[in-house]
Design an enzyme around this catalytic site. Structure first.
Site, PDB file in Angstrom:
ATOM      1  N   HIS A  12      -0.667  -3.738   4.397  1.00 36.34           N
ATOM      2  CA  HIS A  12      -1.844  -4.617   4.255  1.00 36.34           C
ATOM      3  C   HIS A  12      -2.909  -4.012   3.338  1.00 36.34           C
ATOM      4  O   HIS A  12      -4.108  -4.207   3.562  1.00 36.34           O
ATOM      5  CB  HIS A  12      -2.413  -4.943   5.640  1.00 36.34           C
ATOM      6  CG  HIS A  12      -2.876  -3.740   6.419  1.00 36.34           C
ATOM      7  ND1 HIS A  12      -2.680  -3.605   7.769  1.00 36.34           N
ATOM      8  CD2 HIS A  12      -3.548  -2.606   6.035  1.00 36.34           C
ATOM      9  CE1 HIS A  12      -3.207  -2.461   8.177  1.00 36.34           C
ATOM     10  NE2 HIS A  12      -3.731  -1.831   7.147  1.00 36.34           N
ATOM     11  N   HIS A  59     -10.200  -2.159  11.029  1.00 38.43           N
ATOM     12  CA  HIS A  59     -10.640  -0.928  10.362  1.00 38.43           C
ATOM     13  C   HIS A  59     -12.155  -0.759  10.412  1.00 38.43           C
ATOM     14  O   HIS A  59     -12.737  -0.111   9.549  1.00 38.43           O
ATOM     15  CB  HIS A  59     -10.201  -0.921   8.901  1.00 38.43           C
ATOM     16  CG  HIS A  59      -8.732  -1.005   8.663  1.00 38.43           C
ATOM     17  ND1 HIS A  59      -7.990  -2.134   8.918  1.00 38.43           N
ATOM     18  CD2 HIS A  59      -7.855  -0.104   8.156  1.00 38.43           C
ATOM     19  CE1 HIS A  59      -6.723  -1.926   8.580  1.00 38.43           C
ATOM     20  NE2 HIS A  59      -6.615  -0.699   8.116  1.00 38.43           N
ATOM     21  N   HIS A 191       1.149   6.566   4.660  1.00 44.52           N
ATOM     22  CA  HIS A 191       0.000   6.826   3.787  1.00 44.52           C
ATOM     23  C   HIS A 191      -1.050   7.637   4.513  1.00 44.52           C
ATOM     24  O   HIS A 191      -1.148   7.601   5.729  1.00 44.52           O
ATOM     25  CB  HIS A 191      -0.603   5.557   3.175  1.00 44.52           C
ATOM     26  CG  HIS A 191      -1.196   4.526   4.102  1.00 44.52           C
ATOM     27  ND1 HIS A 191      -0.493   3.887   5.087  1.00 44.52           N
ATOM     28  CD2 HIS A 191      -2.447   3.990   4.146  1.00 44.52           C
ATOM     29  CE1 HIS A 191      -1.267   3.002   5.705  1.00 44.52           C
ATOM     30  NE2 HIS A 191      -2.471   3.049   5.165  1.00 44.52           N
ATOM     31  N   GLU A 238      -0.257   3.322  11.384  1.00 43.90           N
ATOM     32  CA  GLU A 238      -0.278   1.856  11.511  1.00 43.90           C
ATOM     33  C   GLU A 238       1.121   1.283  11.739  1.00 43.90           C
ATOM     34  O   GLU A 238       1.262   0.116  12.110  1.00 43.90           O
ATOM     35  CB  GLU A 238      -0.879   1.231  10.245  1.00 43.90           C
ATOM     36  CG  GLU A 238      -2.354   1.548  10.065  1.00 43.90           C
ATOM     37  CD  GLU A 238      -2.919   1.042   8.743  1.00 43.90           C
ATOM     38  OE1 GLU A 238      -4.135   0.939   8.630  1.00 43.90           O
ATOM     39  OE2 GLU A 238      -2.135   0.746   7.803  1.00 43.90           O
TER      40      GLU A 238
HETATM   41  C1  DHB Z   1      -5.246   1.414   1.801  1.00 45.20           C
HETATM   42  C2  DHB Z   1      -4.253   1.216   2.778  1.00 45.20           C
HETATM   43  C3  DHB Z   1      -4.603   0.694   4.030  1.00 45.20           C
HETATM   44  O1  DHB Z   1      -3.710   0.501   5.054  1.00 45.20           O
HETATM   45  C4  DHB Z   1      -5.902   0.324   4.294  1.00 45.20           C
HETATM   46  O2  DHB Z   1      -6.176  -0.248   5.495  1.00 45.20           O
HETATM   47  C5  DHB Z   1      -6.891   0.539   3.350  1.00 45.20           C
HETATM   48  C6  DHB Z   1      -6.563   1.084   2.093  1.00 45.20           C
HETATM   49  C7  DHB Z   1      -4.901   1.944   0.448  1.00 45.20           C
HETATM   50  O3  DHB Z   1      -3.792   2.431   0.219  1.00 45.20           O
HETATM   51  O4  DHB Z   1      -5.748   1.830  -0.457  1.00 45.20           O
HETATM   52 FE    FE Z   2      -4.817  -0.057   6.985  1.00 45.18          FE
END
Ligand code: DHB
Ligand code: FE
Length: 277
Positions: A12, A59, A191, A238
């Site tokens: 997302h 978030h 990530h 997540e």
């Molecule tokens: C990014 C990824 C995310 O899951 C999020 O909530 C906010 C930013 C990103 O990779 O920029």
């Molecule tokens: Fe996120």
């Protein structure tokens, strides 16, 4: 009784909202990600869901660090989006399905999940962008948001999120309605946006995780939250949403389609569509 047509999972990343608003999905940077959605659009045309139950993590738009429910279920007639500061357009409100929301809430509390019920709930990019990815022309389904805390420790375990998903699946299947329900989980895959490991991505883990959802959906429950953070990154956790969404689809599943692309922004971007086998 209601029918569960299947489960959809996707990353997302906020930048996806900017790409869709600018209409650049066909450009080389974005194409490998957006191309993954065409088969899923065809599948959705065929299975025609009426309602989406969406597992996502807020978030900081609706819940901030001062009040952080582990699990929260929306029970509103409408869910509004608002500016989170990512510079992406705010999407129009999403229609709720309070009948299913309250049925879910009653079933979950009966099954001893101490959830927070929300008769007002702003929804952030983790809810809005996946719905835009799955239905680019506008969201035709009513929605029930289910938020799982992945922002402030302690987080619920993978095993607990799987149990939540199963209970949500039972609740949908026992909902006295002829509506067709799709279950969505958003976030991940690997990530990490902050700290010494910012930019961390773990492709072998992500691919193994995606495979496990089809045939061995409790595979990830062998790992603790710190172990999952080590493997997937602080925000890769997540992936708990994918576990809950998969667990809500009863019995064995068949993979309709899957896609995995590195990176979108800082994130390994994955997507899967599963249907009851
Ligand atoms: C990014 C990824 C995310 O899951 C999020 O909530 C906010 C930013 C990103 O990779 O920029
Ligand atoms: Fe996120």
């Amino acid at each position: 009784m209601a029918t569960i047509v299947g489960g959809l999972t996707t990353s997302h990343v906020p930048a996806l909202g900017g790409a869709m608003a600018r209409g650049v999905q066909g450009e080389p940077y974005w194409k490998p990600f957006f191309d993954g959605f065409a088969p899923v659009h065809r599948w959705l045309d065929a299975v025609r869901p009426d309602v989406a139950v969406v597992f996502y993590n807020d978030h900081g738009l609706n819940f901030f660090l001062d009040k952080m429910p582990t699990f929260a279920v929306g029970a509103a007639a409408e869910y509004r989006n608002a500016d989170e500061g990512w510079g992406i357009p705010t999407l129009p409100p999403f229609r709720g399905e309070p009948g299913l929301s309250w049925h879910l809430i009653e079933h979950l509390v009966e099954r001893e999940f101490d959830i927070t019920s929300c008769q007002e709930m702003l929804v952030d990019h983790a809810f809005t962008l996946p719905l835009k990815l799955f239905w680019p022309q506008g969201c035709p389904v009513a929605t029930v948001p289910v938020a799982i805390n992945t922002v402030q420790f302690p987080l619920p375990s993978a095993r607990r999120c799987i149990a939540l998903g199963k209970a949500v699946g039972e609740a949908i299947a026992s909902w006295d309605s002829d509506q067709r329900v799709v279950v969505i989980g958003t976030g991940g895959l690997s990530h990490q946006l902050d700290g010494a490991r910012a930019g961390f991505i773990n492709k072998p883990f992500d691919l193994q995780f995606m495979d496990s959802l089809v045939d061995d959906p409790e595979w990830a429950a062998q790992f603790s939250i710190p172990e999952l953070v080590e493997k997937a990154g602080t925000q890769g956790i997540e992936l708990l949403m994918w576990l809950a969404a998969r667990a809500a689809v009863p019995g064995p599943v068949r993979k309709v389609h899957g896609n995995y692309h590195i990176p979108i922004s800082n994130t390994a971007a994955g997507m899967m569509a599963l249907e009851p086998a």
